[in-house]
Design an enzyme around this catalytic site. Structure first.
Site, PDB file in Angstrom:
ATOM      1  N   MET A  38       0.846  -1.197   0.000  1.00 24.69           N
ATOM      2  CA  MET A  38       0.000   0.000   0.000  1.00 24.69           C
ATOM      3  C   MET A  38       0.884   1.250   0.000  1.00 24.69           C
ATOM      4  O   MET A  38       0.428   2.340   0.349  1.00 24.69           O
ATOM      5  CB  MET A  38      -0.940  -0.011   1.205  1.00 24.69           C
ATOM      6  CG  MET A  38      -1.890  -1.218   1.162  1.00 24.69           C
ATOM      7  SD  MET A  38      -3.462  -0.957   1.988  1.00 24.69           S
ATOM      8  CE  MET A  38      -2.933  -0.645   3.640  1.00 24.69           C
ATOM      9  N   GLY A  39       2.152   1.087  -0.357  1.00 27.03           N
ATOM     10  CA  GLY A  39       3.043   2.237  -0.490  1.00 27.03           C
ATOM     11  C   GLY A  39       3.566   2.744   0.838  1.00 27.03           C
ATOM     12  O   GLY A  39       3.482   2.085   1.869  1.00 27.03           O
ATOM     13  N   HIS A  45       9.381  -3.340   3.614  1.00 28.75           N
ATOM     14  CA  HIS A  45       8.955  -3.633   2.239  1.00 28.75           C
ATOM     15  C   HIS A  45      10.160  -4.011   1.375  1.00 28.75           C
ATOM     16  O   HIS A  45      10.084  -4.906   0.544  1.00 28.75           O
ATOM     17  CB  HIS A  45       8.289  -2.403   1.610  1.00 28.75           C
ATOM     18  CG  HIS A  45       7.009  -1.987   2.254  1.00 28.75           C
ATOM     19  ND1 HIS A  45       6.912  -0.855   3.041  1.00 28.75           N
ATOM     20  CD2 HIS A  45       5.779  -2.535   2.231  1.00 28.75           C
ATOM     21  CE1 HIS A  45       5.668  -0.728   3.460  1.00 28.75           C
ATOM     22  NE2 HIS A  45       4.953  -1.730   2.994  1.00 28.75           N
ATOM     23  N   GLN A  69     -10.469  -2.607   2.251  1.00 25.85           N
ATOM     24  CA  GLN A  69     -10.038  -3.194   3.529  1.00 25.85           C
ATOM     25  C   GLN A  69     -10.107  -2.201   4.688  1.00 25.85           C
ATOM     26  O   GLN A  69      -9.653  -2.507   5.776  1.00 25.85           O
ATOM     27  CB  GLN A  69      -8.663  -3.850   3.405  1.00 25.85           C
ATOM     28  CG  GLN A  69      -7.517  -2.908   3.138  1.00 25.85           C
ATOM     29  CD  GLN A  69      -6.238  -3.664   2.751  1.00 25.85           C
ATOM     30  OE1 GLN A  69      -6.150  -4.280   1.701  1.00 25.85           O
ATOM     31  NE2 GLN A  69      -5.225  -3.612   3.603  1.00 25.85           N
ATOM     32  N   ASP A 176       1.875  -8.800   9.226  1.00 26.14           N
ATOM     33  CA  ASP A 176       0.451  -9.081   9.027  1.00 26.14           C
ATOM     34  C   ASP A 176       0.304 -10.600   8.997  1.00 26.14           C
ATOM     35  O   ASP A 176       0.046 -11.193   7.946  1.00 26.14           O
ATOM     36  CB  ASP A 176      -0.031  -8.446   7.727  1.00 26.14           C
ATOM     37  CG  ASP A 176       0.054  -6.940   7.772  1.00 26.14           C
ATOM     38  OD1 ASP A 176      -0.783  -6.322   8.431  1.00 26.14           O
ATOM     39  OD2 ASP A 176       0.996  -6.388   7.175  1.00 26.14           O
ATOM     40  N   GLN A 179      -2.959 -12.180   7.877  1.00 27.45           N
ATOM     41  CA  GLN A 179      -3.090 -11.968   6.423  1.00 27.45           C
ATOM     42  C   GLN A 179      -2.237 -12.994   5.665  1.00 27.45           C
ATOM     43  O   GLN A 179      -2.678 -13.580   4.675  1.00 27.45           O
ATOM     44  CB  GLN A 179      -2.648 -10.540   6.080  1.00 27.45           C
ATOM     45  CG  GLN A 179      -2.493 -10.270   4.600  1.00 27.45           C
ATOM     46  CD  GLN A 179      -2.155  -8.822   4.314  1.00 27.45           C
ATOM     47  OE1 GLN A 179      -3.023  -7.982   4.302  1.00 27.45           O
ATOM     48  NE2 GLN A 179      -0.882  -8.524   4.079  1.00 27.45           N
TER      49      GLN A 179
END
Ligand code: PAF
Length: 316
Positions: A38-39, A45, A69, A176, A179
């Site tokens: 999501m940047g 990342h 979400q 996460d 997830q």
């Protein structure tokens, strides 16, 4: 003066162009790894990009703050964004392309769903959708309680991204954790020909789990939020030394430590690290200690932080 870097990485905004890019790689005999984000990228990342490079010939990342979400009362509008810096970081990390879908990937059809999340406001869009992907059990509990829209929004949009990017491998962060388990399960259940790789949490030097949301913490909250990783480290040691192994007792102590530091605890739970079933004894299997707590933001409202630690051995 430092030379200003130019963005040279291909920034693809159209679904068919993204698919054509991936197919071209595959026709040339190359494998494609995908890192959805999501940047507002940080080292965490970039560690996913590094891992992706070791699993495939070409790496594609996406930047898309996924409205489906977020609930209407969550931080979609203030979620930090910095696409120029993100593109330069992806370029420097060796990504072959970045997918930044134009517009929204999902427009909720009028009358579908409960209308309380962000996409509900866009109902009536001519290109509307009414199909959701839900991973029935794994989406319940932990983050699924206070964020009831979250996992179907993730599963649906990740499914769409998988169909658009058509990767061989996709890399997710274990911060996460729920997830990561849910996507792993979804890919297995729906026969996606994609290998899912989970990468360990990246932490700041003092132990705070890296997160784009950390940028919204006030200095005081930033210091108090350390209570999360410190309480989890206490739990890890307590279990390793068999000083405490009752899941209920460990959860109560971790909760108390975070609350004492000014955090508002959403949940502290101990679960089987593989299937996320509840456990009674933390030493009886690889056990996930998962935490979510709110701390005051520097701008407005609060910042919800999640973190976890596995006590014992990780599932593959
Ligand atoms: O983990 C995230 O950043 C998001 O949930 C994801 C996987 C990119 C889907 O929007």
């Amino acid at each position: 003066m430092a030379e200003q870097q130019q963005v040279t990485i291909p920034v693809i905004t159209k679904k068919d162009e993204m698919r054509a890019f991936s197919r071209k790689q595959k026709l040339a005999g190359k494998t494609v790894a995908f890192v959805p984000t999501m940047g507002y990228l940080h080292e965490g990342h970039l560690s996913l990009i590094e891992a992706a490079k070791s699993h495939a010939d070409v790496v594609v990342a996406s930047i898309y703050v996924n409205p489906t979400q977020f609930s209407a009362n969550e931080d979609f509008d203030v979620y930090p964004r910095n696409p120029d810096s993100d593109r330069l970081q992806l370029q420097a990390a060796g990504c072959a392309a970045v997918f930044e879908p134009e517009g929204s990937l999902y427009h909720q059809v009028p009358g579908a769903g409960d209308g309380s999340n962000v996409v509900g406001r866009e109902s009536g869009h001519p290109d509307s959708h009414e199909t959701w992907v839900t991973v029935e059990r794994l989406q319940q509990g932990l983050c699924g309680v206070s964020r009831p829209h979250f996992f179907r929004g993730v599963a649906t949009v990740v499914t769409k991204l998988f169909h658009i990017v058509e990767p061989d491998v996709a890399v997710f962060g274990q911060k996460d954790y729920q997830q990561w388990r849910l996507i792993t399960r979804m890919v297995r259940d729906l026969d996606f020909p994609i290998s899912i790789i989970g990468m360990p949490i990246c932490r700041e030097n003092d132990g705070l789990a890296m997160s784009s949301r950390n940028a919204r913490l006030s200095p005081e909250s930033r210091a108090n939020a350390l209570s999360i990783s410190q309480a989890m480290a206490w739990a890890q040691q307590a279990v390793a030394q068999r000083q405490a192994t009752s899941a209920a007792a460990i959860a109560a102590e971790v909760r108390q430590r975070i609350t004492a530091a000014g955090g508002e605890v959403d949940y502290v739970q101990l679960r089987d690290a593989d299937n996320l079933h509840e456990v009674a004894d933390a030493a009886a299997q690889a056990t996930l200690l998962a935490v979510a707590a709110w701390f005051p933001a520097k701008d407005r409202g609060t910042v919800r932080l999640i973190d976890n630690m596995v006590l014992g051995q990780l599932p593959s």
